[in-house]
Design an enzyme around this catalytic site. Structure first.
Site, short mmCIF file in Angstrom:
data_model
loop_
_atom_site.label_atom_id
_atom_site.label_comp_id
_atom_site.label_asym_id
_atom_site.label_seq_id
_atom_site.Cartn_x
_atom_site.Cartn_y
_atom_site.Cartn_z
N CYS A 159 60.69 62.89 44.42
CA CYS A 159 60.74 61.91 45.50
C CYS A 159 61.83 62.22 46.51
O CYS A 159 61.72 61.85 47.66
CB CYS A 159 60.81 60.48 44.99
SG CYS A 159 61.88 60.19 43.64
N VAL A 163 61.10 61.92 50.39
CA VAL A 163 61.78 60.95 51.26
C VAL A 163 62.33 61.66 52.50
O VAL A 163 62.23 61.14 53.61
CB VAL A 163 62.92 60.21 50.50
CG1 VAL A 163 63.76 59.39 51.46
CG2 VAL A 163 62.33 59.33 49.42
S1 SF4 Z 1 63.58 61.00 41.02
FE1 SF4 Z 1 61.43 60.63 41.52
S2 SF4 Z 1 60.37 62.49 41.02
FE2 SF4 Z 1 62.32 62.48 39.96
S3 SF4 Z 1 61.85 61.65 37.92
FE3 SF4 Z 1 62.56 60.01 39.26
S4 SF4 Z 1 60.69 59.13 40.04
FE4 SF4 Z 1 60.17 61.12 39.28
#
Ligand code: SF4
Ligand code: SF4
Lengths: 520, 486
Positions: A159, A163
């Site tokens: 993510c 982002v």
């Molecule tokens: S930061 Fe985002 S991609 Fe990484 S484990 Fe957490 S939810 Fe999943």
């Protein structure tokens, strides 16, 4: 012989571990003593709150939640992307973004499969969050190529990368331009934002990304397809953690005289032999086969929600029939699957499979008295939950609570169809987007006899004293279940065995002495 | 018994060079600083560089700051709700996997083995997640009335979308009359779990430390057990020793710990720190703020347990010293029983380790007590001060690797042919395929405790189980025995 083992014995000393040692009085006193410093609530107060959390009033408060999620039965997109990648030959999954996520994906799968799980990260840190991670991706490609020599890299995103809006297509292009990978080296990619969908979405988009890339590769040439007198069918299992299922699909299709092409076949990469040497890439769908999948006669798509985008892509781009089915669990599910295979491949169902069907039906008749009327709660990924519900209905069980945290908008309608097809389906309540803390309330207010779902249901199982049949993902706390199939007639037999014996175990455990029967 | 002698310094250097030669130039140059042949004197040229970014793509075994804060420091505090703030994944993967044992009823007065998350959706990213967080905090207070506090563990997106979790926490804490601690442990910060430990310690310092006045009468023997996460009951086994020495443990950080203990830790007369890497920060803070002395100790294996007990007793009066000696005398009987049983089965066995920030050095003594030798070790997220504490514990020429990659561990294992590998679950099954016995040394491979006297018995038993399992004799099929072409 001595009764106390000596040093020469293979168990030289009886050692108590955490399971037993803390029962000792010394520890019990320690725990009591520690309460003084904890400012813990009085035991009566804890009991009062505990009772309250199990009642209707709490259930309503619990279901009124608008923002809070507690014990969800879903994971995030890139996890699914990693699984999709591991289903292909020589493929290194590379997740672009912060590295912690990848450590989590690897350990999560390792705990379930009890297998090594290769996956690399581009290890973006604070500066990359500001300036972008192009250099990280390029260097990752360079290092992976040198150390791990893959035939294909499948890139997804955490993510963090999503982002800040990273452009995978451009970055991969840059890696080629800078010469760290060859111009024609296969790289597929998918954007997998964790704040959309769940692990099954990530599986879907990564699989689609891989198939799209392969379909444009030089191997995607009709003249290169090995000639065979057997019709070739693509089998797409989806986010299916049963390596036994992959093998079972292959076996069934081969018995039917069909040449099966499993797309995303992780049955070797996540179930490799221990022979003294470690191989990083022990199997997977051959890349050339993946490239030629579009020339197969048809694609069998066996998870609707989890393969939604892949299905759309195939329907649009590949000039072949797509057969979209509920996952073939149980008798009727497998019947429908074989019927469709026979139709598209223009083959007939061989006697062997009819005999297998008969054996499963025979086993069900043997066990039916014990499963009949048993009230069950089922939780898990939407496609699996639908297929499991259909199976338990065949057995005369009564699904009561059906929870799928990551269900989509098609879930309710599909579930209604399954439920209304059986007289045993009328009591079921269907709960898309609810979590396992909701399920806890459901189970305490409207009790069931059996839980079916991942190991994450074990807390409810213990607390509500309802046995759990472990089906789905993740299962960290029981071994090898995923190595056996649950699809097809043979898989139906495994599931039935688990279900009926769990019920019988419980019956024995609870039986008064007179009813502790020798024969069941 | 074993076989290959520990390689000399030159041999180790040749091995390192060989492994590094497989890397692209840039990565090779970088990795060279992190892998050294040990010099017990800790000379400059053998200094291992650490706490630096991992190279992309190398398959580091490291995690992130969130893992360090949520997974290590905050998650084990049993009467606080830990929110994994952001998308669903991070909290899902770290749900109950570290085995921080705690008493209490899950979801009622114990919130450790739960996955509580704001489960961010796209709109939370686009419009910000503060409103959702506010709702979630209210809902937690409503559904978990016995929770004594809430910590907000930031996942990656939080720091990127400009949310003001501090403001939300402050407002909600006032409204709901409960401590709410915002923690900025986004995974992209720092280079490993390590910065997460630090950030988490700072959050304790700023929001919790010194805010309690104690629910008990103070004594001269009050100590705090710091940096023990009660994995498989470690802290309980350690506490047992401290109590038998006549000391009173007023706080456990953070395994089976409570916010009340943390609030009152400044009343401790001495802070005892086991995991230096993850909690040295708070010890220094308490020393500066409250003048509380602190000391490191090691409760792995007889030698270290005994010397640590004596070291701790030095801080107290003769009564404690006498009790300590009496306890040691009792323990010695048990230690002898354990080593008599297991040492003959483990003597001469060679071990490779790759763990977090403490165990690569702290378990060396326990292995040695069993007649085993550590022939290669390294940390996932150590700092310079950890390596400084390590050099002298190892022989000259032992290979030290910082933030080892999957590639390196496999290659070094091929060279060194250890009888046992101790690392994490990501590494475990690689070595099973290779036929190398393995123990998972983060969560004790679902066993434990390994701390203390009771823990040493389990440790010895487990190493024996791993090394002496008949399973390792089955790898080769009779028809593919020596002589065949592979
Ligand atoms: S930061 Fe985002 S991609 Fe990484 S484990 Fe957490 S939810 Fe999943
Ligand atoms: S012992 Fe190691 S792995 Fe455990 S918390 Fe400390 S640094 Fe982390």
């Amino acid at each position: 012989m001595t009764t106390t083992p000596e040093n020469s014995s293979e168990v030289p000393l009886r050692v108590l571990d955490h399971n037993d040692i803390f029962r000792d009085e010394v520890y019990q006193k320690q725990f009591e003593g520690k309460r003084e410093f904890e400012d813990a609530a009085p035991k009566e107060e804890v009991q009062r709150v505990l009772d309250w959390t199990r009642g209707w009033e709490y259930r309503e408060k619990n279901f009124a939640r608008e923002g809070l999620t507690v014990n969800p039965a879903k994971a995030c997109q890139p996890l699914g992307a990693v699984l999709a990648a591991l289903g292909f030959e020589g493929t290194m999954p590379l997740v672009h973004g912060s590295q912690g996520c990848v450590a989590y994906f690897r350990s999560h799968f390792a705990r379930h499969f009890k297998e090594p799980v290769p996956a690399a990260s581009t290890s973006m840190t604070e500066d990359a969050a500001v300036f972008g991670g192009i250099n990280n991706l390029v260097e990752a490609m360079e290092n992976i190529s040198a150390l791990y020599k893959p035939k294909h890299i499948a890139v997804s995103t955490t993510c963090m990368a999503e982002v800040i809006g990273e452009d995978l297509f451009a970055y991969i292009g840059a890696a080629r331009e800078q010469g760290v990978i060859a111009e024609d080296f296969p790289v597929s990619y998918a954007h997998t934002p964790s704040f959309v969908g769940s692990h099954i979405t990530g599986y879907d988009v990564m699989l689609k990304g891989i198939l799209e890339m392969l379909a444009k590769s030089p191997d995607a040439d009709a003249s290169k397809v090995t000639k065979s007198d057997r019709p070739r069918l693509n089998v797409i299992p989806g986010f299916d953690t049963y390596v036994g299922n992959h093998r079972e699909y292959r076996r069934i299709l081969e018995l039917m005289g069909v040449d099966p092409l499993i797309l995303g076949d992780h049955s070797s990469s996540l179930d490799s032999p221990a022979e003294g040497e470690y191989f990083l890439y022990p199997g997977g769908t051959p890349l050339a086969d993946g490239a030629q999948a579009k020339f197969s006669r048809a694609s069998l798509i066996l998870q609707q929600t989890s393969l939604h985008r892949t299905t759309e892509y195939i329907q649009k781009d590949w000039k072949q029939e797509t057969v979209v089915l509920e996952t073939p669990l149980g008798v009727k599910g497998t019947d429908a699957f074989l019927t469709e295979v026979a139709r598209v491949a223009e083959v007939s169902v061989p006697t062997e499979l009819t005999v297998e069907r008969g054996r499963l039906v025979d086993a069900i008749t043997d066990s039916h008295a014990y499963v009949h009327g048993k009230r069950v709660a089922i939780a898990g990924d939407p496609d699996l939950v639908i297929a499991l519900t259909r199976f338990v209905l065949e057995l005369g069980m009564i699904p009561v609570h059906i929870v799928s945290t990551n269900a989509d908008s098609t879930f309710k309608a599909r579930m209604e169809k399954v439920l209304s097809a059986s007289k045993f389906g009328s009591e079921a309540t269907v709960w898309p987007e609810k979590d396992l803390w909701h399920l806890r309330s459901l189970v305490f207010t409207e009790p069931v006899d059996l839980l079916i779902g991942s190991m994450q249901l074990k807390y409810i199982s213990r607390e509500a004293k309802v046995p759990l049949v472990r089906v789905g993902f993740p299962i960290f706390d029981r071994h090898h279940l995923h190595r056996f199939p649950i699809i097809g007639y043979a898989g139906g037999l495994h599931l039935l065995t688990q279900l009926v014996n769990t019920i019988l175990d419980e019956m024995d455990r609870e039986a008064p002495d007179h009813s502790f029967d020798a024969v069941r | 018994m074993t076989t290959t002698p520990a390689p000399e310094r030159a041999e180790t250097e040749a091995m390192i060079a060989e492994v590094l030669s497989q890397y692209p130039a840039k990565a090779a140059k970088f990795r060279a600083k992190h892998i050294k042949s040990n010099d017990p004197e800790g000379s400059k040229e053998c200094e291992v560089k650490s706490n630096i970014k991992s190279r992309p793509g190398v398959m580091t075994i490291r995690g992130c700051a969130y893992a360090g804060s949520k997974g290590v420091v905050w998650g084990p505090v049993k009467d606080m709700v830990t929110i994994s703030h952001g998308p669903v994944g991070c909290g899902q993967y770290s749900w109950a996997t570290r085995r921080n044992y705690a008493h209490g009823h899950l979801g009622v007065d114990n919130f450790t083995a739960m996955q509580i998350t704001t489960d961010f959706q796209e709109k939370d990213i686009v419009f910000g997640g503060d409103t959702k967080l506010e709702t979630v905090l209210d809902e937690i207070v409503g559904l978990f009335p016995l929770a004594k506090g809430i910590s907000i563990q930031s996942e990656c997106p939080i720091g990127l979308i400009g949310d003001d979790i501090e403001a939300v926490a402050k407002k909600s804490a006032k409204k709901n009359d409960i401590p709410i601690i915002p923690v900025r442990c986004e995974g992209f910060r720092g280079v490993s779990q390590s910065l997460g430990h630090h950030i988490a310690n700072d959050a304790v310092r700023d929001h919790v430390l010194g805010t309690g006045s104690g629910t008990f009468e103070q004594t001269d023997y009050d100590v705090a057990l710091i940096g023990d996460y009660n994995i498989g009951g470690d802290a309980w086994a350690s506490r047992r020793i401290l109590e038998e020495m006549g000391l009173r443990v007023i706080a456990q950080w953070s395994g089976d710990g409570t916010i009340n203990e943390m609030k009152s830790t400044h009343l401790s007369k001495l802070n005892l720190i086991h995991c230096y890497r993850s909690m040295n920060y708070i010890c220094t803070t308490m020393e500066e703020r409250f003048g509380t002395p602190w000391t490191e100790f090691n409760f792995f294996g007889p030698t270290k347990i005994i010397s640590s007990m004596r070291k701790i007793a030095e801080f107290f009066d003769d009564e404690i010293k006498a009790k300590t000696e009496a306890a040691i005398a009792r323990y010695q009987v048990r230690f002898d029983e354990i080593t008599k049983a297991f040492r003959p089965r483990l003597e001469g066995k060679r071990v490779m380790l790759a763990v977090g920030g403490l165990r690569p050095r702290h378990t060396i003594g326990a292995y040695e007590d069993l007649g085993m030798e550590v022939v290669g070790t390294g940390y996932e997220f150590a700092h310079k001060d950890d390596y400084t504490r390590t050099y002298a514990m190892l022989k000259e020429g032992t290979v030290l690797y910082d933030d080892p990659t999957a590639f390196e561990l496999e290659e070094f294992a091929k060279f060194l042919k250890p009888d046992l590998m101790g690392a994490g679950v990501k590494e475990k099954y690689v070595f099973h395929k290779m036929g190398i016995p393995f123990r998972q040394m983060h969560s004790w491979d679902y066993s434990g405790p390994y701390h203390g006297v009771d823990g040493f018995a389990v440790f010895a038993r487990d190493m024996d189980i791993a090394i002496n399992s008949p399973a390792w004799d089955l790898l080769e099929a009779p028809w593919s025995k020596a002589g065949e072409v592979s």
